[in-house]
Scaffold this motif. Structure first.
Motif, mmCIF file in Angstrom:
data_model
loop_
_atom_site.group_PDB
_atom_site.id
_atom_site.type_symbol
_atom_site.label_atom_id
_atom_site.label_comp_id
_atom_site.label_asym_id
_atom_site.label_seq_id
_atom_site.Cartn_x
_atom_site.Cartn_y
_atom_site.Cartn_z
ATOM 1 N N PRO A 283 43.500 50.678 146.859
ATOM 2 C CA PRO A 283 42.676 50.602 148.241
ATOM 3 C C PRO A 283 42.089 51.808 148.264
ATOM 4 C CG PRO A 283 44.903 49.537 148.312
ATOM 5 C CD PRO A 283 45.048 50.287 146.947
ATOM 6 N N GLY A 284 40.577 51.651 148.779
ATOM 7 C CA GLY A 284 39.953 52.793 148.928
ATOM 8 C C GLY A 284 39.180 53.268 147.931
ATOM 9 N N LEU A 285 39.398 52.982 146.505
ATOM 10 C CA LEU A 285 38.525 53.290 145.506
ATOM 11 C C LEU A 285 37.289 52.386 145.323
ATOM 12 C CD1 LEU A 285 41.372 54.403 142.725
ATOM 13 C CD2 LEU A 285 39.792 55.793 144.301
ATOM 14 N N GLY A 286 37.320 51.206 145.533
ATOM 15 C CA GLY A 286 36.235 50.158 145.068
ATOM 16 C C GLY A 286 34.943 50.558 145.571
ATOM 17 N N GLU A 287 34.849 50.934 146.751
ATOM 18 C CA GLU A 287 33.583 51.138 147.446
ATOM 19 C C GLU A 287 33.137 52.664 147.384
ATOM 20 O OE1 GLU A 287 31.543 48.818 148.248
ATOM 21 O OE2 GLU A 287 33.150 47.311 147.647
#
Length: 327
Positions: A283-287
């Motif tokens: 979570p938090g890395l994708g964008e």
């Protein structure tokens, strides 16, 4: 090349003569005796030839055209990515099986009715191409499906399409209409273009190489000119032109992924389709992590190695599952 032309003529003569085994030409007999692959190829041609009579009137049958159709089907390209170093692929056997499946799929797709229908798909991790009965060529990217139908009453060539494909539509007075899962219709006139219309994408994207296409959804319409790109927003039902490098939109034909400020989440979506894998992102890395450049790698691990060198991520592979975390 000369030998292939001679063999073509001999096989066409044999088929036109009613497939009389007693009168096989000696040259054709010798060619069949050379290898098992020749015999299998010959049997495949005969099956497709027989099937063609289910949807082609005999008095209008063109043997040279029929041969070309058979030959194109036999040359259908299947692109399989080798994506795991710990999995052994028997490439020749897989390719042969896929070829037979494609040929049988082509034959079985023609229903004995007044209208004509053809269905072809490319699973995740593979690509394929098909020549439609009207002569149009469609190259399918991973996770795509095309269903072609000819309405003899309305005189319309109609295609239901899902996924991504490069279309080279043959010119005809009869309309060629593509319907996408997102509600966008594409009207085509003898045209080359790329269409991206995956069911789980929020947009449908069209890139016109040559010719003319019209995008239509309800009251929204846009006529495109060569070199233009456009997107259709499924949520708002709005169509608008977009900026970008045209050739980048169909870079997949050369196994290239062009990244222009592309978030990691979108890169992974492409990789999941291309290599038939499932990727979980912390979570938090994708964008937050974005990339610029072009990827042209042979395996998914090569791609992941490249991405980890370009950004602060690490990855772990377990079967067809990949997990991505920060370093």
């Amino acid at each position: 090349m000369e030998e292939q032309k001679q063999i073509k003529d001999y096989i066409v003569d044999y088929l036109l003569d009613g497939e009389d085994e007693k009168h096989l030409d000696p040259i054709l007999v010798e060619w069949l005796a050379e290898s098992e692959s020749h015999r299998k190829e010959f049997d495949l041609y005969k099956k497709i030839w027989k099937e063609s009579h289910r949807y082609t009137e005999s008095e209008a049958f063109d043997p040279d055209l029929a041969w070309e159709k058979v030959n194109k089907i036999n040359r259908q390209k299947i692109y399989a990515h080798k994506y795991w170093k710990n999995i052994l692929y028997i490439v020749s056997g897989a390719a042969a099986s896929l070829l037979i499946m494609l040929a049988l799929s082509f034959m079985g797709a023609f229903e004995k009715s007044s209208d004509m229908q053809v269905r072809m798909s490319a699973d995740y991790g593979s690509r394929s191409e098909i020549v439609l009965p009207d002569g149009s060529l469609v190259k399918l990217n991973s996770g795509s499906e095309v269903v072609y139908a000819y309405d003899s009453k309305k005189k319309i060539r109609e295609v239901n399409f899902l996924g991504e494909g490069f279309f080279d539509v043959s010119k005809s007075k009869e309309p060629f209409v593509i319907k996408t899962a997102g509600g966008l219709n594409v009207k085509v006139w003898g045209t080359s273009f790329n269409l991206q219309a995956y069911a789980d994408d929020p947009i449908v994207q069209a890139s016109l190489v040559e010719g003319c296409i019209e995008l239509e959804s309800g009251e929204e319409k846009l006529i495109m000119k060569p070199g233009e790109m456009a997107v259709f927003d499924k949520e708002t039902n709005k169509i608008k032109q977009m900026k970008g490098v045209l050739s980048h939109s169909y870079g997949w034909l050369d196994n290239k992924l062009y990244m222009e400020d592309m978030p990691l989440s979108l890169v992974c979506k492409y990789l999941e389709r291309w290599y038939d894998v499932k990727i979980m992102i912390q979570p938090g890395l994708g964008e937050n992590i974005r990339y610029n450049g072009v990827i042209r790698e042979e395996t998914v691990t090569d791609v992941m190695d490249a991405l980890s060198r370009l950004s602060n991520i690490s990855y772990h592979v377990k079967g067809k599952h990949i997990s991505i975390t920060s370093k």
